[in-house]
Design a protein around this motif. Structure first.
Motif, mmCIF file in Angstrom:
data_model
loop_
_atom_site.group_PDB
_atom_site.id
_atom_site.type_symbol
_atom_site.label_atom_id
_atom_site.label_comp_id
_atom_site.label_asym_id
_atom_site.label_seq_id
_atom_site.Cartn_x
_atom_site.Cartn_y
_atom_site.Cartn_z
ATOM 1 N N LYS A 1 5.033 10.340 -10.270
ATOM 2 C CA LYS A 1 5.882 11.091 -9.336
ATOM 3 C C LYS A 1 5.059 11.465 -8.108
ATOM 4 C CE LYS A 1 8.966 12.935 -12.896
ATOM 5 N NZ LYS A 1 9.581 14.153 -13.485
ATOM 6 N N LEU A 2 5.373 10.804 -6.978
ATOM 7 C CA LEU A 2 4.640 10.994 -5.735
ATOM 8 C C LEU A 2 5.433 11.858 -4.776
ATOM 9 C CD1 LEU A 2 3.443 7.296 -5.219
ATOM 10 C CD2 LEU A 2 2.221 9.160 -6.348
ATOM 11 N N LYS A 3 4.723 12.613 -3.948
ATOM 12 C CA LYS A 3 5.347 13.495 -2.960
ATOM 13 C C LYS A 3 4.641 13.328 -1.617
ATOM 14 C CE LYS A 3 6.705 17.091 -6.273
ATOM 15 N NZ LYS A 3 6.621 18.538 -6.618
ATOM 16 N N ASP A 4 5.460 13.353 -0.544
ATOM 17 C CA ASP A 4 4.956 13.334 0.837
ATOM 18 C C ASP A 4 4.025 12.146 1.064
ATOM 19 O OD1 ASP A 4 6.328 15.693 1.295
ATOM 20 O OD2 ASP A 4 4.615 16.940 0.714
ATOM 21 N N GLY A 5 4.630 10.965 1.136
ATOM 22 C CA GLY A 5 3.819 9.777 1.309
ATOM 23 C C GLY A 5 4.481 8.741 2.178
ATOM 24 N N VAL A 6 3.820 7.598 2.266
ATOM 25 C CA VAL A 6 4.316 6.494 3.062
ATOM 26 C C VAL A 6 3.942 5.201 2.361
ATOM 27 C CG1 VAL A 6 2.213 6.490 4.459
ATOM 28 C CG2 VAL A 6 4.279 5.414 5.357
ATOM 29 N N GLN A 7 4.823 4.192 2.496
ATOM 30 C CA GLN A 7 4.603 2.887 1.891
ATOM 31 C C GLN A 7 4.545 1.829 2.985
ATOM 32 O OE1 GLN A 7 7.338 1.804 -1.230
ATOM 33 N NE2 GLN A 7 7.001 -0.382 -0.927
ATOM 34 N N TYR A 8 3.494 1.033 2.957
ATOM 35 C CA TYR A 8 3.310 -0.048 3.915
ATOM 36 C C TYR A 8 3.490 -1.375 3.184
ATOM 37 C CZ TYR A 8 1.088 3.640 6.656
ATOM 38 O OH TYR A 8 0.823 4.806 7.336
ATOM 39 N N GLU A 9 4.240 -2.273 3.807
ATOM 40 C CA GLU A 9 4.505 -3.571 3.173
ATOM 41 C C GLU A 9 4.623 -4.631 4.257
ATOM 42 O OE1 GLU A 9 7.728 -5.701 0.131
ATOM 43 O OE2 GLU A 9 7.930 -3.590 0.710
ATOM 44 N N GLU A 10 3.972 -5.746 4.046
ATOM 45 C CA GLU A 10 4.026 -6.886 4.957
ATOM 46 C C GLU A 10 4.704 -8.042 4.238
ATOM 47 O OE1 GLU A 10 1.038 -9.826 7.506
ATOM 48 O OE2 GLU A 10 0.290 -7.985 6.555
ATOM 49 N N GLN A 11 5.742 -8.592 4.871
ATOM 50 C CA GLN A 11 6.504 -9.662 4.238
ATOM 51 C C GLN A 11 5.716 -10.959 4.261
ATOM 52 O OE1 GLN A 11 10.402 -10.137 5.825
ATOM 53 N NE2 GLN A 11 10.904 -11.910 4.549
ATOM 54 N N ALA A 12 5.753 -11.679 3.136
ATOM 55 C CA ALA A 12 5.042 -12.954 3.046
ATOM 56 C C ALA A 12 5.750 -14.024 3.845
ATOM 57 C CB ALA A 12 4.925 -13.382 1.587
ATOM 58 N N VAL B 1 0.849 -1.181 0.000
ATOM 59 C CA VAL B 1 0.000 0.000 0.000
ATOM 60 C C VAL B 1 0.886 1.233 0.000
ATOM 61 C CG1 VAL B 1 -1.861 1.246 1.154
ATOM 62 C CG2 VAL B 1 -1.781 -1.256 1.248
ATOM 63 N N ILE B 2 0.606 2.140 -0.913
ATOM 64 C CA ILE B 2 1.334 3.403 -1.008
ATOM 65 C C ILE B 2 0.325 4.530 -0.886
ATOM 66 C CG2 ILE B 2 2.831 4.856 -2.441
ATOM 67 C CD1 ILE B 2 3.819 2.370 -3.825
ATOM 68 N N LEU B 3 0.577 5.432 0.046
ATOM 69 C CA LEU B 3 -0.255 6.613 0.235
ATOM 70 C C LEU B 3 0.600 7.843 -0.008
ATOM 71 C CD1 LEU B 3 -2.113 5.602 3.531
ATOM 72 C CD2 LEU B 3 -2.900 5.302 1.183
ATOM 73 N N ALA B 4 0.057 8.804 -0.715
ATOM 74 C CA ALA B 4 0.787 10.035 -1.011
ATOM 75 C C ALA B 4 -0.194 11.194 -1.052
ATOM 76 C CB ALA B 4 1.541 9.926 -2.338
ATOM 77 N N LYS B 5 0.303 12.381 -0.674
ATOM 78 C CA LYS B 5 -0.554 13.569 -0.686
ATOM 79 C C LYS B 5 -0.846 14.046 -2.093
ATOM 80 C CE LYS B 5 0.726 15.310 3.891
ATOM 81 N NZ LYS B 5 1.268 16.477 4.651
ATOM 82 N N GLN B 6 0.162 13.993 -2.965
ATOM 83 C CA GLN B 6 -0.045 14.444 -4.339
ATOM 84 C C GLN B 6 0.934 13.753 -5.270
ATOM 85 O OE1 GLN B 6 0.585 18.657 -4.540
ATOM 86 N NE2 GLN B 6 2.740 18.555 -3.938
ATOM 87 N N GLY B 7 0.655 13.834 -6.541
ATOM 88 C CA GLY B 7 1.509 13.209 -7.544
ATOM 89 C C GLY B 7 1.088 13.621 -8.951
#
Length: 476
Positions: A207-218, A187-193
């Motif tokens: 091109k994403l700016k000011d965001g966060v990436q969530y990742e769960e390892q399998a 999951v990638i969340l970003a304010k703008q792009g």
């Protein structure tokens, strides 16, 4: 201008305009059925679809105009014959040929207009249509992104945005990356792009700016592991790439380029054909030079001595004429020469075939500029006498007859054109095959209409069969 001429022109123009727009509408519906999956329900603006339909309708003129001329001419003279107006015209001393003259002038004007249209306006319309269709097929993702709706246009990703500016800036972006098929998406969340395409058009860069990436390892094994690894990464800027191969750019119309033959006028086609001819000559010259370089006559005494030697006769088995000590070396040299030729042939053959096909295609498109104009005259000389013979107006029998003859014309043209593209028929002859085949039919129908022949009168054939039946009965 005589009143009778004005009457005939008015009787022709009204059904011509009506049938032309009806045929254009039907052909336009065929276009929509073909591209409905790429246009309808995909978020395109209404004016984009309308513009695409406008340019597509220009390409349909080549079919709509000849069919309209054929149908309107049948309807005009069929109505005149059904209302006995044609009989009144002939009783006034005006023959069918004289009655066709004012309409012939109108057809000649349409012929000139169709030639000018196909030479000047149609190439520009094809260019506009091709470029717009290319943009729709390859840049449709910017159209498909709707605020508040998940978009699955790119396989393996689901994209959602909260809002979108007119300049293409996206706000509140959420991306689900599930292309690994592990049931654990990233999951990638970003304010703008903002979306951009690479120079080769194969990848889309977001091109994403000011965001966060969530990742769960399998999980590494099938066993339950209570210590799952969950990572969170914040970023100021990032630019993930998305593969655009799913948009299938190879399916895009190849005519979406300004140098494409259907988008050129007569002068442009001639220049392109000359260029292709020079390229073909260059390929042939290089191939011949490379091949002949492998077959030289090595004769030391030739040109350097006055002694004359008789040419040596070679047997069917050349190895017998080569000394035993040189046979192995000769075989190795021959093998090297043949392998070199086999390596170069795959480059020469396909290129020469491609150039020949392009030259044939340019010749076909060059002749198409004239066949569209000639088809109007040909089908008029089929439709006008045909309408005078059948003596039926309206949209019933004339439509069936017109469609039948037009299908014959179109099938002959299509088959001949396909044969020309395959190299089985001369392209000039192929484009004029339909005119050559149907011209005797036009002359025959004109003659039959002039002498008031009952060619399509059912009662005439009934009486003929009755007479034959009575004659056979008397003989028996």
């Amino acid at each position: 201008m005589k009143k009778i001429h004005l009457l005939l022109i008015k009787a022709f123009v009204k059904p011509f305009i009506a049938t032309f727009f009806v045929v254009m509408f039907i052909l336009l519906m065929f276009f929509l059925f073909k591209w409905i999956d790429d246009l309808i329900g995909k978020g395109f603006e209404w004016y984009t679809i309308l513009e695409l339909m406008y340019y597509a309708s220009a390409a349909n003129v080549s079919m709509a105009l000849p069919l309209s001329v054929l149908l309107s001419s049948i309807m005009t003279f069929g109505t005149l014959g059904e209302n006995y107006e044609l009989v009144a015209i002939k009783s006034a001393g005006i023959s069918l040929q004289k009655a066709m003259r004012p309409l012939l002038v109108v057809i000649l004007m349409l012929t000139v207009a169709s030639f000018l249209f196909s030479n000047y306006m149609l190439p520009k319309a094809n260019l506009k249509f091709g470029s717009l269709l290319y943009d729709v097929r390859n840049k449709k993702l910017s159209f498909l992104i709707k605020p508040g709706v998940f978009n699955n246009a790119i396989p393996g990703y689901s994209i959602r945005v909260d809002s979108k500016d007119e300049d293409g800036m996206l706000h509140g972006i959420m991306i689900y990356d599930h292309k690994d098929n592990s049931a654990i998406p990233k999951v990638i969340l970003a304010k703008q792009g903002k979306m951009e395409k690479t120079a080769d058009g194969k990848f889309l860069i977001l091109k994403l700016k000011d965001g966060v990436q969530y990742e769960e390892q399998a999980k590494n094994s099938g066993m339950y592991n209570p210590r799952q690894i969950f990572s969170r990464r914040r970023f100021k800027e990032t630019a993930p790439q998305f593969d655009m191969s799913s948009f299938d750019p190879d399916r895009t119309d190849p005519n979406a380029f300004g140098n494409s033959t259907p988008m050129l006028d007569l002068k442009g086609i001639v220049k392109k054909r000359d260029l292709l001819t020079r390229q073909l000559d260059t390929v042939k010259t290089n191939a011949i030079a490379s091949l002949t370089g492998n077959f030289k006559q090595f004769n030391i005494t030739k040109g350097y001595t006055k002694y004359k030697t008789a040419p040596k006769q070679l047997n069917d088995v050349i190895l017998k004429d080569i000394p035993n000590g040189s046979r192995k070396q000769s075989l190795e040299n021959a093998t090297n020469i043949v392998s070199g030729i086999m390596q170069n042939l795959p480059n020469w053959g396909p290129r020469q075939t491609e150039l020949n096909r392009e030259i044939i295609f340019t010749t076909i498109e060059y002749q198409r500029k004239f066949t569209l104009a000639a088809s109007c005259i040909l089908l008029f000389f089929i439709g006008a006498p045909l309408g005078a013979i059948i003596r039926k107006g309206g949209m019933g029998l004339p439509v069936v007859t017109a469609v039948s003859f037009f299908l014959i014309y179109h099938i002959i043209t299509t088959v001949a054109e396909k044969s020309a593209k395959e190299g089985n028929l001369n392209p000039i002859l192929a484009m004029w095959t339909a005119a050559i085949v149907l011209s005797p039919l036009a002359a025959f129908l004109t003659y039959k209409a002039t002498v008031d022949s009952a060619l399509f009168d059912i009662n005439f054939y009934k009486q003929l069969f009755v007479k034959l039946f009575k004659r056979n009965k008397q003989i028996a």
